[in-house]
Write a protein that holds these residues in place. Structure first.
Motif, PDB file in Angstrom:
ATOM      1  N   TYR A  65     -48.612 -40.041 -38.572  1.00  0.00           N
ATOM      2  CA  TYR A  65     -48.169 -38.689 -38.918  1.00  0.00           C
ATOM      3  C   TYR A  65     -46.922 -38.831 -39.784  1.00  0.00           C
ATOM      4  CZ  TYR A  65     -51.262 -36.354 -35.601  1.00  0.00           C
ATOM      5  OH  TYR A  65     -52.354 -35.864 -34.949  1.00  0.00           O
ATOM      6  N   ARG A  66     -47.115 -38.891 -41.083  1.00  0.00           N
ATOM      7  CA  ARG A  66     -46.014 -39.154 -41.996  1.00  0.00           C
ATOM      8  C   ARG A  66     -44.859 -38.169 -41.823  1.00  0.00           C
ATOM      9  NH1 ARG A  66     -47.805 -38.335 -47.973  1.00  0.00           N
ATOM     10  NH2 ARG A  66     -47.911 -36.230 -47.121  1.00  0.00           N
ATOM     11  N   ASP A  67     -45.180 -36.902 -41.544  1.00  0.00           N
ATOM     12  CA  ASP A  67     -44.150 -35.863 -41.500  1.00  0.00           C
ATOM     13  C   ASP A  67     -43.529 -35.666 -40.121  1.00  0.00           C
ATOM     14  OD1 ASP A  67     -44.609 -35.362 -44.187  1.00  0.00           O
ATOM     15  OD2 ASP A  67     -46.141 -33.852 -43.765  1.00  0.00           O
ATOM     16  N   VAL A  68     -44.091 -36.290 -39.097  1.00  0.00           N
ATOM     17  CA  VAL A  68     -43.562 -36.115 -37.745  1.00  0.00           C
ATOM     18  C   VAL A  68     -42.408 -37.088 -37.532  1.00  0.00           C
ATOM     19  CG1 VAL A  68     -44.057 -36.271 -35.281  1.00  0.00           C
ATOM     20  CG2 VAL A  68     -45.761 -35.313 -36.841  1.00  0.00           C
ATOM     21  N   VAL A 206     -58.679 -23.068 -37.706  1.00  0.00           N
ATOM     22  CA  VAL A 206     -57.334 -23.124 -38.268  1.00  0.00           C
ATOM     23  C   VAL A 206     -56.478 -24.010 -37.368  1.00  0.00           C
ATOM     24  CG1 VAL A 206     -55.308 -21.824 -39.003  1.00  0.00           C
ATOM     25  CG2 VAL A 206     -57.576 -20.779 -39.169  1.00  0.00           C
ATOM     26  N   GLY A 207     -55.914 -25.063 -37.930  1.00  0.00           N
ATOM     27  CA  GLY A 207     -55.043 -25.919 -37.132  1.00  0.00           C
ATOM     28  C   GLY A 207     -54.975 -27.333 -37.677  1.00  0.00           C
ATOM     29  N   ARG A 208     -54.293 -28.170 -36.925  1.00  0.00           N
ATOM     30  CA  ARG A 208     -54.130 -29.564 -37.315  1.00  0.00           C
ATOM     31  C   ARG A 208     -55.448 -30.317 -37.178  1.00  0.00           C
ATOM     32  NH1 ARG A 208     -50.489 -30.427 -34.075  1.00  0.00           N
ATOM     33  NH2 ARG A 208     -51.373 -31.898 -32.584  1.00  0.00           N
ATOM     34  N   ARG A 214     -60.297 -31.836 -31.420  1.00  0.00           N
ATOM     35  CA  ARG A 214     -61.754 -31.867 -31.281  1.00  0.00           C
ATOM     36  C   ARG A 214     -62.475 -31.095 -32.401  1.00  0.00           C
ATOM     37  NH1 ARG A 214     -63.459 -33.357 -25.854  1.00  0.00           N
ATOM     38  NH2 ARG A 214     -65.471 -32.450 -26.452  1.00  0.00           N
ATOM     39  N   VAL A 215     -61.941 -31.172 -33.607  1.00  0.00           N
ATOM     40  CA  VAL A 215     -62.535 -30.430 -34.720  1.00  0.00           C
ATOM     41  C   VAL A 215     -63.950 -30.932 -35.010  1.00  0.00           C
ATOM     42  CG1 VAL A 215     -62.167 -29.618 -37.088  1.00  0.00           C
ATOM     43  CG2 VAL A 215     -60.206 -30.130 -35.631  1.00  0.00           C
ATOM     44  N   GLY A 216     -64.214 -32.201 -34.709  1.00  0.00           N
ATOM     45  CA  GLY A 216     -65.555 -32.735 -34.920  1.00  0.00           C
ATOM     46  C   GLY A 216     -66.629 -32.016 -34.134  1.00  0.00           C
ATOM     47  N   ASP A 217     -66.246 -31.305 -33.071  1.00  0.00           N
ATOM     48  CA  ASP A 217     -67.231 -30.524 -32.304  1.00  0.00           C
ATOM     49  C   ASP A 217     -67.888 -29.450 -33.170  1.00  0.00           C
ATOM     50  OD1 ASP A 217     -66.503 -32.029 -30.136  1.00  0.00           O
ATOM     51  OD2 ASP A 217     -65.494 -30.413 -29.049  1.00  0.00           O
ATOM     52  N   LEU A 218     -67.226 -29.088 -34.257  1.00  0.00           N
ATOM     53  CA  LEU A 218     -67.739 -28.015 -35.107  1.00  0.00           C
ATOM     54  C   LEU A 218     -68.899 -28.466 -35.990  1.00  0.00           C
ATOM     55  CD1 LEU A 218     -64.375 -26.347 -36.213  1.00  0.00           C
ATOM     56  CD2 LEU A 218     -65.863 -25.736 -34.304  1.00  0.00           C
ATOM     57  N   ALA A 219     -69.243 -29.741 -35.940  1.00  0.00           N
ATOM     58  CA  ALA A 219     -70.395 -30.209 -36.720  1.00  0.00           C
ATOM     59  C   ALA A 219     -71.658 -29.442 -36.334  1.00  0.00           C
ATOM     60  CB  ALA A 219     -70.584 -31.708 -36.520  1.00  0.00           C
ATOM     61  N   ARG A 220     -71.752 -29.072 -35.067  1.00  0.00           N
ATOM     62  CA  ARG A 220     -72.917 -28.293 -34.607  1.00  0.00           C
ATOM     63  C   ARG A 220     -72.954 -26.925 -35.280  1.00  0.00           C
ATOM     64  NH1 ARG A 220     -74.325 -30.116 -28.670  1.00  0.00           N
ATOM     65  NH2 ARG A 220     -75.709 -28.314 -28.788  1.00  0.00           N
ATOM     66  N   LEU A 229     -69.064 -22.949 -42.697  1.00  0.00           N
ATOM     67  CA  LEU A 229     -67.903 -23.372 -41.920  1.00  0.00           C
ATOM     68  C   LEU A 229     -66.732 -23.624 -42.853  1.00  0.00           C
ATOM     69  CD1 LEU A 229     -66.718 -24.263 -39.156  1.00  0.00           C
ATOM     70  CD2 LEU A 229     -67.463 -26.590 -39.734  1.00  0.00           C
ATOM     71  N   VAL A 230     -65.568 -23.029 -42.529  1.00  0.00           N
ATOM     72  CA  VAL A 230     -64.343 -23.200 -43.309  1.00  0.00           C
ATOM     73  C   VAL A 230     -63.280 -23.806 -42.395  1.00  0.00           C
ATOM     74  CG1 VAL A 230     -62.510 -22.038 -44.597  1.00  0.00           C
ATOM     75  CG2 VAL A 230     -64.890 -21.277 -44.839  1.00  0.00           C
ATOM     76  N   VAL A 231     -62.732 -24.936 -42.804  1.00  0.00           N
ATOM     77  CA  VAL A 231     -61.725 -25.648 -42.019  1.00  0.00           C
ATOM     78  C   VAL A 231     -60.391 -25.534 -42.738  1.00  0.00           C
ATOM     79  CG1 VAL A 231     -61.025 -27.868 -41.053  1.00  0.00           C
ATOM     80  CG2 VAL A 231     -63.453 -27.242 -41.106  1.00  0.00           C
ATOM     81  N   ILE A 232     -59.408 -24.908 -42.087  1.00  0.00           N
ATOM     82  CA  ILE A 232     -58.087 -24.677 -42.685  1.00  0.00           C
ATOM     83  C   ILE A 232     -57.076 -25.553 -41.952  1.00  0.00           C
ATOM     84  CG2 ILE A 232     -56.291 -22.970 -43.160  1.00  0.00           C
ATOM     85  CD1 ILE A 232     -58.572 -20.840 -42.999  1.00  0.00           C
ATOM     86  N   GLY A 233     -56.454 -26.468 -42.661  1.00  0.00           N
ATOM     87  CA  GLY A 233     -55.472 -27.353 -42.053  1.00  0.00           C
ATOM     88  C   GLY A 233     -55.551 -28.740 -42.658  1.00  0.00           C
ATOM     89  N   GLU A 234     -54.625 -29.586 -42.236  1.00  0.00           N
ATOM     90  CA  GLU A 234     -54.619 -30.971 -42.696  1.00  0.00           C
ATOM     91  C   GLU A 234     -54.227 -31.870 -41.537  1.00  0.00           C
ATOM     92  OE1 GLU A 234     -50.057 -31.029 -44.486  1.00  0.00           O
ATOM     93  OE2 GLU A 234     -51.759 -30.960 -45.868  1.00  0.00           O
ATOM     94  N   GLY A 235     -54.447 -33.164 -41.712  1.00  0.00           N
ATOM     95  CA  GLY A 235     -54.109 -34.105 -40.649  1.00  0.00           C
ATOM     96  C   GLY A 235     -54.854 -35.410 -40.820  1.00  0.00           C
ATOM     97  N   PRO A 236     -54.606 -36.361 -39.938  1.00  0.00           N
ATOM     98  CA  PRO A 236     -55.155 -37.714 -40.095  1.00  0.00           C
ATOM     99  C   PRO A 236     -56.670 -37.806 -39.970  1.00  0.00           C
ATOM    100  CG  PRO A 236     -54.044 -37.482 -37.974  1.00  0.00           C
ATOM    101  CD  PRO A 236     -53.721 -36.263 -38.765  1.00  0.00           C
TER     102      PRO A 236
END
Length: 381
Positions: A65-68, A206-208, A214-220, A229-236
């Motif tokens: 987490y570069r910014d943390v 919306v989120g990190r 568990r954003v991968g759960d949204l593959a379903r 599906l629209v994913v808003i956010g950034e992260g590793p």
């Protein structure tokens, strides 16, 4: 009054802790109170916010987490800062590293402390395949909040969690939402046409983008017919999620008016994370007139009235998450009714009301310390 706000993370890093602190600083400034922020140093960090000076303490970056930033300040160093600014009360924002030094420093200085429990750090250990670390992390959390004069929990689930860990002097303090910024009025037809050119139902997150969310759960959800599906956010996890859900729209990090327009332009929001102590993005979606689907665990339990402004599903039951989304996709009337109920459900949760309750907690901690004349909690070195 004069308040020292000790922030485990702060600007330029934006997250739930930072957002809450900014609203508190605005409220204190409007009241004419005096504030100082003590936070980890970071490139691009401001020297003042809402008229309050920001005092930076040494920190290092967190791997992945570069910014943390993780503060390295000692108890003695924080004690000197508190003595120099002489606050009436010390606000500990999501304390863990810097907060651990600060709660002991405040005890040394005889200052009342109000600790804000906001992040379920111990449960992250299992999410990151280190379950052996959870008891050690809970020991730290318990020590910090047992040393504080008052601990404020954001939800009934978080209060129960802390009670089970033996933390006392607990009060409920939920978060506010800006119902002007987050509103159905900001729905953007042009943005929706770009996201869903064939008239699909827009389902969003919306989120990190991190493992514990568990954003991968949204593959379903991404595979459901008639859904975009629209994913808003950034992260590793961004690269992995792009590979997992190639048909999804990844909007990146959005803030300000852009975020408000994007959230209001969703038809349904799904928040699959199971470690939320509150769920601010859930509340912002509800304020935007968007029904929300989330696990029946943690903060969302207080925000989502099952069947009225969204749906709750049992943690791990992705089939039920998918079924709830499919129901709202197929039934336009139900989706619109739940969206209207969503807005109504949070209209009384304004930041001024929530922050005035926080000031009451400050005053209670100050009065309790003045009455006792001793440290309420027990800080262990």
């Amino acid at each position: 009054m004069k308040v020292a706000l000790v922030a485990e993370s702060f600007l330029p890093h934006t997250n739930g802790v930072t957002h809450s602190l900014l609203r508190v600083l605005d409220h204190l400034a409007a009241r004419g109170d005096e504030a100082v922020i003590i936070a980890p140093e970071a490139p691009g960090a401001p020297d003042a916010v809402a008229g309050a000076p920001v005092v930076h303490v040494p920190a290092v970056g967190w791997p992945g987490y570069r910014d943390v930033r993780v503060a390295l300040s000692s108890v003695r160093g924080v004690t000197r800062l508190l003595e120099a600014h002489a606050p009436d009360v010390v606000h500990l924002a999501s304390p863990f590293m810097l907060g651990w030094a600060a709660v002991r420093a405040a005890a040394d200085a005889g200052l009342p402390t109000v600790a804000i429990y906001q992040t379920d750090v111990p449960s992250y250990a299992a999410a990151y395949r280190a379950p052996w670390g959870e008891p050690l992390l809970w020991a730290r959390v318990r020590a910090i909040h047992s040393a504080a004069d008052v601990t404020l929990a954001p939800s009934t689930a978080a209060m129960s969690q802390l009670e089970d860990m033996g933390v006392e002097r607990l009060r409920l303090w939920p978060r506010g939402v800006d119902t002007t910024r987050f509103s159905p009025a900001h729905r953007d037809d042009a943005l929706r046409a770009r996201w869903a050119p064939r008239g699909e139902v827009v389902v969003g997150y919306v989120g990190r983008l991190a493992n514990e969310k568990r954003v991968g759960d949204l593959a379903r959800i991404a595979r459901l017919p008639g859904v975009r599906l629209v994913v808003i956010g950034e992260g590793p996890e961004l690269a992995r999620l792009r590979r997992l859900m190639p048909s999804a729209e990844f909007a990146g990090f959005l803030g300000g008016g852009e975020l408000a327009r994007a959230v209001a332009s969703l038809d349904v929001m799904v928040h699959p994370g199971e470690l939320e102590t509150f769920g601010q993005s859930v509340q912002e979606a509800l304020a935007s007139g968007v029904p929300v689907i989330a696990p029946r665990r943690g903060g969302p339990i207080d925000l989502i009235d099952h069947g009225s402004n969204g749906f709750l599903y049992e943690p791990g039951r992705l089939d039920r998450m998918e079924a709830a989304v499919a129901m709202l996709v197929e039934d336009t009337d139900l989706r619109l009714i739940q969206g209207a109920h969503a807005r109504i459900s949070v209209e009384g949760r304004t930041w001024p009301r929530v922050c005035e309750a926080l000031v009451d907690h400050y005053e209670s901690a100050i009065a309790a310390r003045a009455t006792s004349g001793t440290t309420t909690g027990t800080a262990t070195r």
